[in-house]
Every structure is written in C-alpha cells, then in structure tokens.
Design a protein around this motif. Structure first.
Motif, PDB file in Angstrom:
ATOM      1  N   ALA A 170      91.845  15.624 -86.179  1.00 51.94           N
ATOM      2  CA  ALA A 170      92.357  17.063 -84.826  1.00 51.94           C
ATOM      3  C   ALA A 170      94.271  16.063 -84.865  1.00 51.94           C
ATOM      4  CB  ALA A 170      92.070  16.911 -83.703  1.00 51.94           C
ATOM      5  N   GLY A 171      94.354  17.131 -84.621  1.00 52.54           N
ATOM      6  CA  GLY A 171      96.078  17.314 -84.391  1.00 52.54           C
ATOM      7  C   GLY A 171      96.959  16.747 -85.084  1.00 52.54           C
ATOM      8  N   ASP A 172      96.683  16.202 -86.694  1.00 51.16           N
ATOM      9  CA  ASP A 172      97.050  16.029 -87.845  1.00 51.16           C
ATOM     10  C   ASP A 172      98.515  17.530 -88.006  1.00 51.16           C
ATOM     11  OD1 ASP A 172      96.353  13.673 -87.286  1.00 51.16           O
ATOM     12  OD2 ASP A 172      94.424  14.270 -89.342  1.00 51.16           O
ATOM     13  N   LEU A 173      99.108  16.847 -89.374  1.00 50.60           N
ATOM     14  CA  LEU A 173     100.246  18.286 -89.660  1.00 50.60           C
ATOM     15  C   LEU A 173      99.986  17.870 -91.172  1.00 50.60           C
ATOM     16  CD1 LEU A 173     103.109  17.682 -87.593  1.00 50.60           C
ATOM     17  CD2 LEU A 173     101.086  19.507 -87.233  1.00 50.60           C
ATOM     18  N   PRO A 174      98.950  19.391 -91.565  1.00 46.10           N
ATOM     19  CA  PRO A 174      98.806  19.417 -93.109  1.00 46.10           C
ATOM     20  C   PRO A 174     100.116  19.471 -94.201  1.00 46.10           C
ATOM     21  CG  PRO A 174      98.356  21.224 -92.309  1.00 46.10           C
ATOM     22  CD  PRO A 174      98.932  20.392 -90.943  1.00 46.10           C
TER      23      PRO A 174
END
Length: 362
Positions: A170-174
């Motif tokens: 959660a919080g990561d940007l793909p």
C-alpha cells in the motif's frame, strides 16, 4: 678392328630440314594472328573510351547496401550481382489503441486503429491500472495493481492465461516498464516513503532496486539514453528538473526543462529512439527539447491543462510521439498526428474513466 664412325648422309639432313618447314610456318602464322588480335583489342579499348557504343548496355554492378539512420530494420537489404534478392522493411511500431478503464465497473474498452473493439472486465474500483507487455508477445496485457495486498493481476494476451504475482505494498505507485531490455515489462513500483524503486522480472524473477528521487517526485520511467532499456526517471515540480538514472552508464543525471506547475509529457517526438524532455505548460503550450539535435519544438493551444488529460503516444505508427489529450467531460480524444499533421478527433470513453492508451492489438 675398330669400326669407323660414319656421318649422316646428306639426304637424311635434308629430310629433317624439310620436316621442320611446316612447323616454322605454323609458328609464324600463329604469332601474326596473336599480334593482330592484340592490336585490335587495344584499338577497340581506345575507341570505347573515346566513342562509347550506347547501343550496348553497360555491365550492371552491385548497388550499395542502403543505410538506415533510424528505426533500424530487422535485416539489411541483400544484393546478389544486379538483383535484389532479399529486403526487409524498417520496423514499424504498433500504433496506440484508444483505451479507457472504467473505474466503476472494472471494464476495459479498447478501440483499434481500424475500428475493432475489444472489452474485458478486469479489476475493481480500488485497483490501479498497470498495463504492460508482461509475456513478451508485442501486445499490451490487461493488468491492475491492488495496493491493499500488493498483488498484480495480469491477463496474458498471448495465451489469455491469468497470472497473479505479489510485488509491492500500500502506498506504492505502479510504474511497469522494460528496465532490462528483454522486451517484457517488469513488475515495478516506486515507493515515495523511502524514495526507492523496486523492479522484478516476470521472466527470470531477478530483482532490482534503486533509491533515487524524492517523496514528492513524479516517476516517469522511459528510455532517455536510447539503449533499449527504460531508465529510472522522475520529474521534480519544485525546481522543474528531470532526474534520470541512465541505464547505459549506470549513473544519474539531471536537466532543467520547464517551470513549476508544468506537467511532464515525455516521449520520442523526433523519432531517434530516445525519450525527449517535454512539458505541457500552464498556458497550454507543449514545449519539447529534441534529443536528436537539442532544438526546441512547441505547439500552442493544444488541450486545456485544467480539464484535459495528456495521453501522448504514437497513434499513427510513424515512430514518433504524437501530442494528444483526452477530454473527460465529453470522452473525446484530440490527437495531432506527427506523420501528416492531421488532427484526429474521436469519442471513446466517458467521464470517470481512466485513459490507458497502448498497443493492445486485439
């Protein structure tokens, strides 16, 4: 009693001499013929050099092999004597399809250049679309990243196989891209909390991570150095600077292009296989620095930054990025095709959709 040596008779010597006369005559005749032929050849050679006979076609010589300055072909032209026995066309990139992902239903709507339509229900409202070529077949796969569990859900276009892979949190940007040059997108996320990139190869499972950037930067991976591999790249709005970790030399570089408030719209606008620095300015001007020669290109009044969404890409298959925007209020695509400067206007999608143009080739 010793025998007396006798000399040959005169008639014997005369017979031998008589037998040689024909040979001498033949030798003289052959020599004269050779001399005449040589003289005639020299005369013809001199005559052709000064008075060429245009009625006789010249000997066809092999032509030089054509050279390409961009978009190198898979094979070269091949000449055998005077005949062209094999030839290959320059690689033509697949054009982007018009495509949107409907957040409310999880349906993908794809419209190809010839008007073909494809749909697929894939994902849910909390997912983030992450299309990419994960199976290496040259077609974009439907894919979503689910932040709640860090899973990637992929429908491989080559086999329609459904693949679920865990990578991220959660919080990561793909930000999927081909960082290793194997023609397949890697599962990649940028983690603002620790300014780190995490990339995992679908083919080999190898992992690459790089701490590069700041928590407020916008990740924009692309091939800026032209080595066939995506670079870890970011746009920093505060100082309008591009930060690129070049894969070709494994080192970072930065370049100031644009102003605070601009939107980054990188792409290969000049067709040299390198990504150009480009921004969409607040006055709706697209300002582009060509990597091929360092000159600036600009297009004024193209879209409205306040309401439109930039969807730049190659829609006419000429190897150059086209300036394009999608207008959510009407679902309209406005594309300025670089190949013929024709403005393509087409309605596809509706308000609330997320534009995801790519070469799906369904």
């Amino acid at each position: 009693m010793a025998k007396k040596r006798t000399r040959p008779a005169r008639n014997t010597r005369a017979a031998v001499a008589k037998g040689l006369h024909p040979l001498i005559k033949i030798s003289v005749i052959v020599g004269m013929l050779l001399l005449v032929m040589a003289s005639f050849g020299a005369y013809v050679s001199r005559r052709e050099s000064t008075h060429p006979d245009t009625s006789i076609p010249p000997m066809l010589m092999p032509e030089p092999t054509p050279q390409y300055t961009a978009n190198a072909p898979v094979k070269e032209y091949v000449y055998a004597g005077s005949k062209l026995v094999a030839v290959s066309e320059p690689v033509q990139p697949a054009p982007n399809d018009l495509a949107v992902w409907r957040l409310s239903t999880g349906v993908w709507y794809v419209k190809g250049p010839t008007g073909t339509i494809s749909t697929a229900t894939w994902g849910e409202s909390t997912d983030k679309p992450a299309p990419g070529d994960y199976d290496g077949d040259g077609k974009t796969d439907f894919c979503v990243f689910r932040p709640s569990n860090g899973n990637w859900y992929i429908i491989e276009s080559g086999t329609t196989t459904i693949t679920t892979l865990s990578w991220g949190q959660a919080g990561d940007l793909p930000v999927p891209a081909d960082f290793d040059g194997d023609s397949r997108s890697e599962l990649t996320v940028y983690r603002p909390s620790n300014q780190t990139w995490y990339a995992k190869s679908v083919a080999s499972g190898s992992i690459t991570q790089k701490q590069y950037g700041a928590s407020t930067d916008t990740p924009i991976p692309s091939d800026f150095d032209g080595d066939g591999k995506a670079d870890f790249a970011l746009w920093r709005n505060s100082d309008a600077t591009w930060y690129i970790w070049q894969s070709s030399v494994d080192s970072g570089t930065s370049y100031q292009w644009g102003a605070s408030g601009d939107l980054p719209v990188p792409g290969d606008y000049d067709g040299d296989l390198k990504t150009d620095y480009a921004v969409w300015k607040t006055n709706d001007t697209w300002s582009i620095r060509r990597s091929s020669d360092g000159t600036m290109m600009s297009v004024t009044s193209w879209g409205y930054q306040g309401s439109d969404i930039a969807v730049q890409g190659d829609y006419d298959s000429d190897g150059k990025t086209d300036r394009a925007v999608w207008r959510p209020s009407t679902g309209t695509w406005y594309i300025l095709q670089s190949g013929n400067t024709y403005t393509r206007t087409e309605v596809w999608g509706e308000s609330g959709d997320i534009p995801v143009p790519a070469p799906y080739r369904r």
